[in-house]
Design a protein around this motif. Structure first.
Motif, PDB file in Angstrom:
ATOM      1  N   GLY A   9       0.534  -1.976 -55.386  1.00  0.00           N
ATOM      2  CA  GLY A   9       1.614  -1.218 -54.774  1.00  0.00           C
ATOM      3  C   GLY A   9       1.404  -0.917 -53.307  1.00  0.00           C
ATOM      4  N   GLY A  61       0.666   1.335 -58.621  1.00  0.00           N
ATOM      5  CA  GLY A  61       1.831   0.641 -59.143  1.00  0.00           C
ATOM      6  C   GLY A  61       1.825  -0.847 -58.894  1.00  0.00           C
ATOM      7  N   LYS A  87       6.107  -3.126 -54.599  1.00  0.00           N
ATOM      8  CA  LYS A  87       7.349  -2.425 -54.286  1.00  0.00           C
ATOM      9  C   LYS A  87       8.511  -3.412 -54.311  1.00  0.00           C
ATOM     10  N   ILE A  94      -1.829  -1.042 -64.251  1.00  0.00           N
ATOM     11  CA  ILE A  94      -0.793  -0.630 -63.303  1.00  0.00           C
ATOM     12  C   ILE A  94       0.059   0.479 -63.915  1.00  0.00           C
ATOM     13  N   THR A  95       0.596   1.329 -63.063  1.00  0.00           N
ATOM     14  CA  THR A  95       1.351   2.485 -63.514  1.00  0.00           C
ATOM     15  C   THR A  95       2.615   2.639 -62.677  1.00  0.00           C
ATOM     16  N   GLY A  96       3.494   3.554 -63.106  1.00  0.00           N
ATOM     17  CA  GLY A  96       4.696   3.832 -62.334  1.00  0.00           C
ATOM     18  C   GLY A  96       5.927   3.146 -62.906  1.00  0.00           C
ATOM     19  N   GLU A  97       7.020   3.241 -62.182  1.00  0.00           N
ATOM     20  CA  GLU A  97       8.276   2.617 -62.587  1.00  0.00           C
ATOM     21  C   GLU A  97       8.357   1.197 -62.051  1.00  0.00           C
ATOM     22  N   LEU A 131       3.177   1.867 -67.465  1.00  0.00           N
ATOM     23  CA  LEU A 131       4.492   1.874 -66.840  1.00  0.00           C
ATOM     24  C   LEU A 131       5.420   2.817 -67.596  1.00  0.00           C
TER      25      LEU A 131
END
Length: 434
Positions: A196, A223, A226, A246-249, A269
């Motif tokens: 990310g 993440g 982008k 990995i993490t996040g939206e 995620l």
């Protein structure tokens, strides 16, 4: 004059051929064990004249049909062991393919390709390399900094496969140096870093050309790319970041108009599943988002190209999609899907594998007669009631049916019990008098 020129040309060819043979023999010295006796006893020369030929008779060696120089070394799956001296190959000026996959080689930076020399005004050694496969060996440790810097100069390189080793390093600098590559496989190593945090400048050289990216089984943080970075990968066909941490939206994948395979399972995620992955705007054939924390609902799957859909082990709280087109394999297991199964009547009849286990489905089984291709059905651990009889008809070719931990009753239809290779699990303790 012509004779002098010819003799000079012959002497030059002799020098080059001799350098190539010496390079291969030095390379062989790193092989400590050759249990199949494919290389060590066969890569030999008996006379001076042997130093003037490309030894295509040596197993694993490929020569150019015109120049007769070595263009390929392929030593895959020979169970070879040793600490290879890759720097000896720098004299193979026309080498294009190098593959030593599936052995037990090791190497250290002091004796590795990290000694490729890049000097101002000089072409890099091994600059003709197009294919490098070092996968499934026992290479360990930090990925050589010298080799990372050299990648930008290997502008002919199309395939780089390092999967299933023990390499470690921040993946960002590696991706930043790759240009013109079409196939990148770094899976099952110990690469780290944050995808990310990478900018357009970091990945533009790779993103313009790459079609296949696999980084499954590494240890990233933060993440995924982008949205404005992900949008650069317009030629991408397959992307696998499964089990990488990995993490996040998720970003938008809307610009990836060639994307066929997206595997992001076993990560951290969350958020909603992007509509563009399901509505048919992208030509996706396989989507794996399993083992994450996705929430919300899946109203419909209108993609006609999507064949495999895996959304298992998330936190989806919804009823079943009203429409599913095209899929032959659907997995919604281990979510919080509720309601009844009546919406399946509007699904296309292509289903072969359906897993809805460990959800909150209620009511009776629907009529499954339209799904004549179905081979595996798992409805384990729901709250289904009623009889099996209306649901199963003649013509099924099941190899596995799991209806355990429900509240079903009645007898098992003869069409089911007579199917060859049928494996049916029905809990007599939880279900009623079947």
């Amino acid at each position: 004059m012509f004779l002098v020129s010819s003799l000079f040309a012959l002497s030059i060819r002799f020098v080059f051929f001799r350098c190539e043979v010496v390079a291969l023999l030095e390379f062989k010295k790193g092989m400590q064990n050759d249990p199949l006796n494919k290389i060590v006893p066969t890569w030999v020369y008996s006379s001076l004249s042997d130093l003037t030929l490309c030894h295509e008779s040596w197993p694993g060696i490929t020569c150019d049909p015109i120049t007769k120089f070595v263009v390929g070394i392929t030593l895959d799956r020979l169970d070879l062991t040793g600490d290879l001296k890759f720097q000896t190959l720098s004299n193979l000026k026309l080498l294009q393919n190098l593959s030593v996959s599936g052995n037990r080689f090791t190497a250290h930076c002091s004796t590795w390709i990290c000694r490729i020399t890049i000097l101002p005004g000089r072409s890099p050694e091994l600059w003709n390399l197009k294919y490098v496969n070092l996968s499934m060996n026992t290479f360990q440790g930090r990925f050589p900094v010298g080799l990372v810097v050299s990648f930008r100069n290997l502008q002919q390189l199309k395939v780089l496969d390092l999967h299933s080793n023990g390499f470690s390093a921040d993946v960002g600098p590696i991706l930043s140096e790759l240009i013109n590559l079409e196939h990148l496989d770094l899976s099952n190593n110990q690469f780290s870093g944050s995808l990310g945090d990478l900018s357009v400048e970091n990945v533009s050289g790779l993103a313009n050309t790459v079609q296949f990216v696999n980084m499954n089984g590494n240890s990233f943080n933060g993440g995924i790319f982008k949205t404005y970075v992900m949008g650069l990968f317009r030629n991408l066909h397959s992307l696998d970041f499964g089990d990488t941490g990995i993490t996040g939206e998720l970003p938008s994948f809307g610009n990836l108009l060639n994307l066929r395979v997206l595997r992001l399972g076993m990560n951290q995620l969350y958020g909603v599943v992007p509509e563009e992955l399901l509505n048919g705007s992208l030509p996706i054939e396989e989507l794996d988002l399993s083992g994450n924390g996705f929430t919300g609902s899946i109203q419909a799957v209108n993609s006609v190209t999507l064949n495999v859909l895996n959304l298992s082990s998330n936190s989806l709280s919804c009823t079943l999609p009203s429409v599913i087109k095209g899929c032959s394999s659907v997995d919604f297991s281990r979510n919080m899907v509720s309601g009844n199964m009546s919406d399946m009547q509007h699904w296309e009849a292509n289903l072969k594998i359906l897993d809805l286990s460990s959800n909150k489905l209620l009511g009776s089984l629907p009529d499954l007669s339209k799904f004549g291709k179905m081979a595996m059905l798992n409805l384990h651990n729901n709250s289904l009631e009623g009889s099996l009889s209306p649901s199963f008809g003649a013509g099924f070719a099941f190899y596995e049916v799991d209806l355990s931990f429900n509240k079903l009753s009645g007898s098992i239809p003869s069409e089911v019990t007579m199917v060859i290779f049928l494996f049916i699990i029905i809990s007599l303790l939880i279900n009623k008098e079947i």
